[in-house]
Design a protein around this motif. Structure first.
Motif, PDB file in Angstrom:
ATOM      1  N   CYS A   1       0.861  -1.185   0.000  1.00 55.48           N
ATOM      2  CA  CYS A   1       0.000   0.000   0.000  1.00 55.48           C
ATOM      3  C   CYS A   1       0.895   1.232   0.000  1.00 55.48           C
TER       4      CYS A   1
ATOM      5  N   HIS B   1      -7.190  -0.320  -0.190  1.00 57.42           N
ATOM      6  CA  HIS B   1      -6.753  -0.880   1.092  1.00 57.42           C
ATOM      7  C   HIS B   1      -7.954  -0.883   2.036  1.00 57.42           C
TER       8      HIS B   1
ATOM      9  N   CYS C   1      -6.180   1.870   5.202  1.00 55.81           N
ATOM     10  CA  CYS C   1      -6.383   3.311   5.066  1.00 55.81           C
ATOM     11  C   CYS C   1      -7.531   3.665   4.129  1.00 55.81           C
TER      12      CYS C   1
ATOM     13  N   TYR D   1       0.432   3.987   1.062  1.00 58.34           N
ATOM     14  CA  TYR D   1       0.255   4.812   2.263  1.00 58.34           C
ATOM     15  C   TYR D   1       0.642   4.076   3.547  1.00 58.34           C
ATOM     16  N   CYS D   2       0.519   2.734   3.542  1.00 54.05           N
ATOM     17  CA  CYS D   2       0.732   1.967   4.775  1.00 54.05           C
ATOM     18  C   CYS D   2       1.917   1.001   4.691  1.00 54.05           C
TER      19      CYS D   2
END
Ligand code: ZN
Lengths: 1014, 126
Positions: free
Chosen positions: B6, B59, B63, B8-9
């Motif tokens: 991901c 996701h 998120c 972002y994660c």
């Protein structure tokens, strides 16, 4: 006599490094008590007690004994445990002995030695290849007749009785730099190299003890130590390192994409007293950056008549029982082999006291040194020969040995007979390529070792040692170090210096002769059964038959004969089966190919896969803040998604109909109170919030005033209705959306998807507030009076607080947003308070409403009330194929706005066709008759089949307020059929129900009750 | 089970994500009129190639952000992960993007404002 002698000797003289003969352990098998030693498996302990007969075969109920010593065992399946803890179909070779262990044999009736199913053997011409398929093709009546017998005969073990697993299982997720599967020489070598280089390493070993073949190999010397001593030293070094995780009793049973491995750790199966704090088994879900497979090899049986008799065993297994467990598995042995290695197994047994009478080698010219060694030990040799049949009833007692042609496909002389109580067999080695293949690695056929070896890999994975076809210990160790170095480098690590140990072992040439079936000298189908798949009772003849009947693909032959489909997944049978298939097809093994290797490598308990996710932890149960009140009031509940919703509140022994009628009448005559907290709620904020809603809903939203509510319908891009609900403008840039209870999560995802993927330019922020608000819906003529009685600072007058608007204030001192909207058609307020005040609100309203006849109502009454008004429920009146026009809700589609989701699709030509299913109301001719939901409508009840069907009933209730039944239905061209009569044919010879097509708004069509006037 | 990184994660197991199907399906603007057949290219038709596929993932259990993934459907290897609204930068990802039949479809051309519609096909390929 001989057997008794052996028994005494084996018990008395058991000594090996893996067995603690000072610690006797008692166990029972089929009710009889035996003694074993600490370190035994059930198989080694049974053999030490001279018990060979451990089961009956699956199809023919033939007596079967222990053939292997590990995961490959096809025969010795047992049930272990008592009461609710019986686990069936365990391999005796993998069951660790503990004090008090209770094991039973399977597939026999009434006892192992006397089994009535053995009659199957006599009737075996009725059980040929494809038996089940052929049976299914017989007339059904035949199947009815045989089903009972077959089902009874075909079962393997039985699970515990109370259907509830009393044990606890756990799961663990883990990440490692390098995962090594297999704790033999190669696995430990790779582990030492990786660990010393600072990698985070997991080494998993299937067996309780480390070392693999080293523990059964008597002649290997590593750095001056025995193999076993070296393994123990290596493990103790690894144990000291913080970056190493060592898991014994752990089987890697699955290897999937992106180096994802699943491992089964048997935590307490082997303990007599299972500590309460330990789970029974633990599932490891492991992600590895690099994987090294060191899974070893499994010996192949030879295919000859009677090769399934107890006392016929893999040569390597016989040596394992001797060296690892101190058990001599026979007194008078015969070896048949096609390779050098097994000669050494025979020598080992001979030296330990089992008189090897003859070594039979199918090759014409085995090494003269081996022949000399045998002769020196007093062992006869029969070169270029084979065992053409083994005989005996419950145990092998005699073999026939005859000379073979050079290709091994014909007899060239008369057979000799030898007495024996042990036949060791060796058909070469199969590398354990299962995990490599599960991970989509390719195989190649090795023309020298006559086995499949790994070739190209798909994942970041390497095979080392025997599982790579490198059977020589020194070569395997070298390979392991090289593989570890490669993996370290791939992980951008620095490989530490490590010295290759000095290994001396008997040199063996790994060049077996390709012989896949020993001829009997008799026509096919005669001369006794030669088994290929022992567990599923598939003979060489079955494979020949399958080919004759036209099955040529390896996948077809597998399914037709069921070879390789038992719980051992063909670990000993697959190569023999496809070699015989290749021969029958006049083809070669590589072009026949293998069947697909699938997980699990060995059977895995479902309990472990479920772990803690059972019972109440299987799926969350969501309850509202008022849940306790409903329970105390004796409500019946229904599941709506994960929510528990009050369904109805039976009073004084009412049934559901009586309770619902009372609740529905109260809501129309006085007031009803519904817990609507489960409604989906989404907080929508941002500069472009109105524009966003205007694109999401089919109607117009830009000009909605602050504090005003509007009902909206949202469609998917294909124009089909997906959800509905009331949304309120709280401020210029702030909206409160409600969705259906079941659709809440899906709608939030849907809105997010459009914002993130299609309209990232819109400034809109979404927050789910479903659980932040408790909602009580007060509905009915007395609603306003009750609110007043509860105490509110909001002016409830129509002038100040009109239908479809929202007011903020207090009720009973609780901060509240009150929405004047109605799903019942009555004067109605949806009172929202912060969730923590939900219970206070509910009890306060109940108190305030007491004198007004307030009645709590559940979801069932809610359904009736809304159906009386013809209000749809998304998911009940719609099923993803229904447009707003089909619902008769064209008024909510504002097609003059530039765009909304579904706009273009609703303009498709096909949408305008008059024969779409459209929502209509139904009035039955007999007002008391209720049409079952789902019933299909026809125009002519007497039409012979196939009958033209118009559509189906979506909602159907008895309406106490109207005094007759009401229903809604989706009927083809329904809007144009109002006034027509339709029929609903019933099952069980009941006459069809007759009904007239009507509007859907049954009750108060002018909507006068919304203001509380009546 | 795939491991998906991901943006972002970080890397997470596939079970945390949900796949949103084919990426880069531009939505026709309503100001551009399309025949039912042309509109169907946007609404109904989806690719299922053997090889590199550009697809959208979310996701879902993390998120909740959407992003694009270039995945080889044959090997399950993930070639590239890139943001919504961006185009693939890897060679194979670019090739898959450019070779897609959609680039020439009326539905995709209709995703551009009427005023900018000239030469759209060739500019996308560049
Ligand atoms: Zn994320």
């Amino acid at each position: 006599m001989a057997k008794n002698n052996q028994k005494n000797m084996t018990i008395a003289a058991r000594s090996s490094a893996s067995i603690d003969s000072q610690t006797p352990i008692s166990f029972t098998f089929d009710g009889r008590k035996y003694q074993g030693c600490k370190g035994d498996t059930l198989a080694s302990a049974l053999l030490a007690n001279n018990v060979h007969l451990t089961g009956r075969s699956f199809k023919y109920h033939r007596p079967r004994g222990i053939m292997g010593a590990g995961a490959e065992e096809p025969n010795a399946l047992v049930g272990v445990g008592t009461d609710g803890r019986i686990e069936p179909n365990l391999k005796a070779t993998q069951v660790e002995l503990y004090d008090g262990l209770v094991a039973i044999s399977q597939n026999r009736f009434p006892s192992l030695k006397l089994d009535v199913g053995e009659i199957n053997s006599v009737l075996s011409r009725f059980f040929p290849a494809g038996f089940y398929y052929k049976t299914f093709m017989w007339p059904a009546s035949f199947w009815m007749m045989y089903e009972h017998i077959i089902r009874h005969a075909a079962g393997l073990g039985k699970a515990g009785d109370d259907h509830k697993d009393p044990d606890r299982y756990e799961k663990r997720h883990a990440h490692f730099d390098i995962v090594i599967i297999g704790g033999g020489l190669s696995g430990l070598m790779a582990g030492l190299q990786a660990a010393k280089s600072g990698q985070r390493v997991l080494i998993a070993e299937d067996q309780p003890q480390w070392g693999g073949w080293l523990r059964a190999c008597e002649d290997i010397i590593i750095d001056g130590m025995s193999g076993q001593a070296w393994a123990e030293q290596a493990v103790s070094r690894l144990q000291e390192m913080e970056n190493v995780t060592l898991l014994s009793r752990t089987t890697c049973f699955g290897y999937g994409d992106h180096n994802f491995l699943t491992l089964a750790e048997r935590v307490s199966d082997h303990l007599a007293e299972k500590p309460a704090h330990l789970p029974r088994q633990r599932l490891w879900k492991v992600r590895a950056r690099q994987v090294i497979l060191a899974t070893g090899a499994i010996e192949r049986p030879l295919v000859f008549a009677g090769n399934d008799l107890p006392g016929v065993m893999l040569a390597s297994a016989a040596q394992t029982y001797l060296c690892q467990y101190g058990v001599l598995v026979g007194t008078r042995g015969i070896l048949m082999t096609n390779n050098d290695a097994a000669w050494h197994n025979a020598f080992a047994l001979h030296r330990a006291g089992c008189r090897i009478k003859v070594i039979v080698d199918t090759r014409q010219n085995p090494s003269p040194a081996l022949i000399k060694q045998a002769t020196d030990l007093g062992i006869l040799t029969r070169i270029g020969s084979g065992i053409i049949a083994a005989h005996g009833r419950l145990h092998v007692a005699r073999v026939e040995i005859a000379p073979l042609s050079e290709a091994g496909d014909a007899l060239t002389g008369e057979p000799e007979h030898f007495d024996c109580d042990l036949v060791m067999m060796s058909g070469g080695m199969n590398p354990v390529v299962h995990l490599h293949s599960q991970a989509r690695g390719k195989l190649k056929w090795d023309e020298r070792s006559h086995c499949f070896r790994p070739s190209t890999t798909h994942e970041a994975e390497q095979s080392v040692g025997s599982c790579n076809g490198s059977f020589d210990a020194a070569i395997g160790a070298k390979e392991a170090i090289a593989a570890a170095r490669k993996a370290i480098k791939a992980n951008s690590g620095e490989a530490a210096e490590i010295t290759l140990p000095e290994i001396t072992a008997t040199k063996i040439k790994w060049t077996p002769m390709p012989i896949w079936q020993i001829p009997t000298g008799q026509p096919a189908g005669q001369g006794g059964k030669a088994f290929v798949d022992f567990q599923n009772d598939v003979t060489a003849n079955d494979i020949q038959l399958a080919v004759r009947e036209g099955y040529h693909s390896v996948e077809h032959v597998k399914r037709y004969t069921t070879t390789g489909m038992a719980t051992d997944q063909g670990k000993t049978s697959n190569i023999n089966a496809l070699a015989i298939l290749a021969r029958e097809r006049a083809s070669d093994i590589p072009s026949v190919g293998t069947t697909t290797f699938r997980m699990p490598y060995t059977p895995t308990s479902i309990g472990m896969i479920a772990g803690r996710d059972i019972g109440g932890l299987f799926d969350p149960v969501r309850t509202t803040p008022m849940d306790k009140w409903h329970r105390a009031a004796g409500a019946k509940f229904e599941h709506v998604g994960q929510w528990m919703r009050a369904w109805y509140y039976p009073k004084d022994g009412e049934n559901i109909q009586e309770a619902v009628i009372r609740e529905v009448e109260a809501a129309r005559q006085y007031a009803g109170l519904l817990d609507a907290s489960t409604l989906g709620k989404i907080d929508i904020r941002g500069r472009d919030a109105a524009e966003f809603l205007n694109r999401i809903y089919t109607n117009s939203w830009l000009k909605l005033g602050v504090s005003k509510c509007r009902y909206g319908l949202m469609c998917k891009e294909d124009g089909m209705v997906m959800d509905d609900g009331v949304t309120t403008r709280l401020a210029e840039d702030h909206f409160h959306m409600t969705t259906t209870t079941g659709g809440a999560a899906g709608v939030l995802d849907w809105l997010e998807e459009w914002l993130q993927t299609e309209w990232p330019d819109l400034q809109v922020y979404l927050t789910s507030v479903t659980e932040q608000w408790a909602v009580a819906t007060l509905s009915g003529p007395a609603a306003r009076e009750i609110l007043k009685a509860a105490g509110t600072d909001i002016d409830l007058g129509d002038d100040n607080f009109s239908f479809m608007s929202m007011r903020e204030g207090h009720i009973s001192g609780l901060p509240a947003r009150i929405y004047r909207i109605s799903f019942t058609g009555e004067l109605s307020y949806e009172i929202n308070v912060p969730a923590r005040y939900g219970m206070a609100l509910w009890t306060s309203l109940m108190r305030a409403g007491k004198n007004f006849g307030i009645t709590p109502y559940g979801t069932e009454a809610m359904h009736v009330l809304r159906a009386e008004k013809g209000f749809i429920i998304v998911g009940q009146e719609t099923d993803g194929t229904v447009t707003p026009y089909d619902l008769g809700m064209g008024w909510i589609v504002y097609d003059k706005k530039p765009d909304f989701i579904g706009k273009r699709a609703l303009a498709r030509q096909s949408m305008g066709l008059g024969d779409r299913k459209q929502l209509v109301g139904l009035r039955t001719k007999d007002p008391k008759q209720i049409i079952p939901e789902g019933a299909h409508a026809v125009l002519d009840p007497n039409q012979p089949p196939p009958v033209d069907m118009l559509g189906h009933v979506t909602s159907s209730y008895f309406s106490p307020n109207l005094g007759h039944s009401i229903a809604m239905a989706l009927l083809r061209g329904g809007h144009a059929r109002k006034g027509e009569t339709v029929y609903f044919p019933m099952l069980d010879g009941k006459p069809p129900i007759e009904a007239t097509i009507t509007d859907t708004n049954f009750y108060d069509p002018k909507g006068e009750r919304l203001n509380g006037q009546h | 089970m795939l491991e998906i990184k991901c943006p972002y994660c970080g890397p997470r197991d596939e079970e945390e994500f949900s796949c949103g199907g084919e990426a880069h399906i531009a939505r026709p603007l309503s100001e551009n009129s399309l025949s039912d057949k042309e509109f169907a290219d946007y609404l109904f038709y989806r690719d299922n190639p053997r090889g590199v596929f550009l697809e959208r993932w979310r996701h879902a259990a993390g998120c909740r952000r959407w992003f694009n993934v270039a995945r080889d459907t044959l090997t399950h290897h993930i070639l590239e992960i890139y943001p919504m609204g961006a185009k693939p930068v890897s060679k194979a990802g670019r090739a898959a993007y450019n070779a897609n039949w959609r680039r020439d479809s009326q539905a995709e051309i209709a995703a551009q404002p009427a005023s900018q519609k000239t030469n759209k096909t060739s500019s996308a390929k560049r």
